[in-house]
Enzyme design. Structure first.
Site, PDB file in Angstrom:
ATOM      1  N   GLY A  12      -7.224  -5.504  -4.022  1.00 25.88           N
ATOM      2  CA  GLY A  12      -7.788  -4.700  -2.928  1.00 25.88           C
ATOM      3  C   GLY A  12      -6.697  -4.259  -1.960  1.00 25.88           C
ATOM      4  N   HIS A  13      -5.834  -5.196  -1.580  1.00 24.59           N
ATOM      5  CA  HIS A  13      -4.716  -4.851  -0.697  1.00 24.59           C
ATOM      6  C   HIS A  13      -3.781  -3.858  -1.380  1.00 24.59           C
ATOM      7  CE1 HIS A  13      -5.682  -9.089   0.761  1.00 24.59           C
ATOM      8  NE2 HIS A  13      -5.777  -8.405   1.882  1.00 24.59           N
ATOM      9  N   MET A  70      -3.485  -9.932   6.265  1.00 21.90           N
ATOM     10  CA  MET A  70      -3.245 -11.336   6.590  1.00 21.90           C
ATOM     11  C   MET A  70      -2.667 -12.062   5.371  1.00 21.90           C
ATOM     12  SD  MET A  70      -6.064 -12.472   9.335  1.00 21.90           S
ATOM     13  CE  MET A  70      -7.363 -12.896   8.208  1.00 21.90           C
ATOM     14  N   GLU A 106     -12.688  -0.488   3.351  1.00 22.42           N
ATOM     15  CA  GLU A 106     -14.137  -0.387   3.621  1.00 22.42           C
ATOM     16  C   GLU A 106     -14.837  -1.719   3.383  1.00 22.42           C
ATOM     17  OE1 GLU A 106     -15.548   2.901   1.284  1.00 22.42           O
ATOM     18  OE2 GLU A 106     -14.896   4.354   2.787  1.00 22.42           O
ATOM     19  N   LYS A 107     -14.143  -2.652   2.733  1.00 22.64           N
ATOM     20  CA  LYS A 107     -14.691  -4.007   2.560  1.00 22.64           C
ATOM     21  C   LYS A 107     -15.142  -4.567   3.907  1.00 22.64           C
ATOM     22  CE  LYS A 107     -14.784  -8.462   1.186  1.00 22.64           C
ATOM     23  NZ  LYS A 107     -13.986  -9.195   2.110  1.00 22.64           N
TER      24      LYS A 107
END
Ligand code: AMP
Length: 264
Positions: free
Chosen positions: A36-37, A30, A148-149
């Site tokens: 993380g992305h 999004m 996995e977040k």
């Protein structure tokens, strides 16, 4: 890096790659991208010849009172990050392109969606599976990567792919955290410096509980909401074990944070 705004533009780029036998990995997001992305883009590269990312703030996974309008949007910075990550193609669909046939659900979430998030965001997984199904049908990737977040989301997507016989391999990417263990999230941008200090306690509390042996662990899980409140959280949605993980969701002011840790 190629960019497609419509399904037709997407197919024009993807078709020659597919004819060429290139394996396609897909990472839906999004936007408001963080490390993380980026880690998911890098993981995608290990599995495929071409990495496709999408940015789409999906209205159907937000309830009317939630933060759809205010969700952080930073397209220029996102494009730089995707380019640096070596992404081959970015899909930036319009809402009218994704929901061209209306908002009718094509798929239903399965049993993985029961409990946890659904008790607090009943609309959420219905929105998620329907946007992911539409993105999958536009892109038709060989592999798709999810963090996995959002651990329950990962299980819901795995179940969807199995139930509807989608020929796509789902890979989970490990949680990327800041130096103090806070799981990176686009919503962390909402936090004041004081709230950030509280947010950083969540992972520490979960890890401490996960390190305990039964029966002390179960007792600690039951007491966890009190611990989170004492650390400065304002409201606790849940702290619950499932899938051999300890999953939690809690509020800090207007910001809702989720995290999870493995249970040994
Ligand atoms: P979002 O843009 O928040 O919808 O997230 C897009 C994808 O990135 C989802 O698969 C998330 O689970 C994943 N993701 C978000 N934050 C992290 C993180 N800190 N570490 C790993 N993956 C993440």
């Amino acid at each position: 890096m190629r960019i497609a705004f419509t399904h037709a533009e997407l197919e024009e780029i993807l078709t020659p790659w597919k004819i060429d036998g290139q394996r396609i990995a897909f990472v839906p997001t999004m936007g408001a991208l963080h490390a993380g992305h980026v880690s998911l883009m890098q993981l995608a590269r290990e599995y495929a010849d071409k990495v496709v990312a999408s940015i789409f703030v999906n209205p159907t996974q937000f309830a009317p009172h939630e933060d759809f309008e205010h969700y952080p949007r930073q397209e220029a910075a996102d494009m730089d990050k995707l380019e640096e990550s070596g992404v081959d193609l970015v899909y930036l669909p319009l809402e009218s392109g994704i929901y061209a046939d209306g908002l009718e659900p094509y798929v239903q979430p399965g049993s993985a969606a029961e409990g946890l998030e659904t008790l607090f965001r009943p609309h959420f997984f219905g929105g998620v599976v329907n946007v992911v199904e539409r993105l999958f049908s536009h892109i038709q990737p060989d592999i798709a990567i999810f963090g996995e977040k959002d651990f329950q989301q990962l299980q819901v997507i795995r179940e969807m792919v199995e139930t509807y016989n989608m020929p796509i391999r789902i890979i989970g990417g490990p949680i990327v955290r800041d130096s103090e263990g806070l799981a990176l999230s686009s919503r962390n941008a909402y936090l004041s410096p004081e709230e950030l200090a509280v947010a950083r306690q969540m992972n520490k509390i979960l890890l401490r509980i996960a390190s305990l042996r039964e029966p002390a662990r179960l007792e600690a899980i039951q007491k966890a909401p009190q611990d989170l409140l004492a650390a400065g959280f304002d409201k606790i949605d849940y702290v619950q074990p499932r899938w051999n993980r300890l999953l939690a969701a809690a509020w800090l002011g207007k910001t809702r944070l989720i995290d999870n840790v493995p249970l040994a």
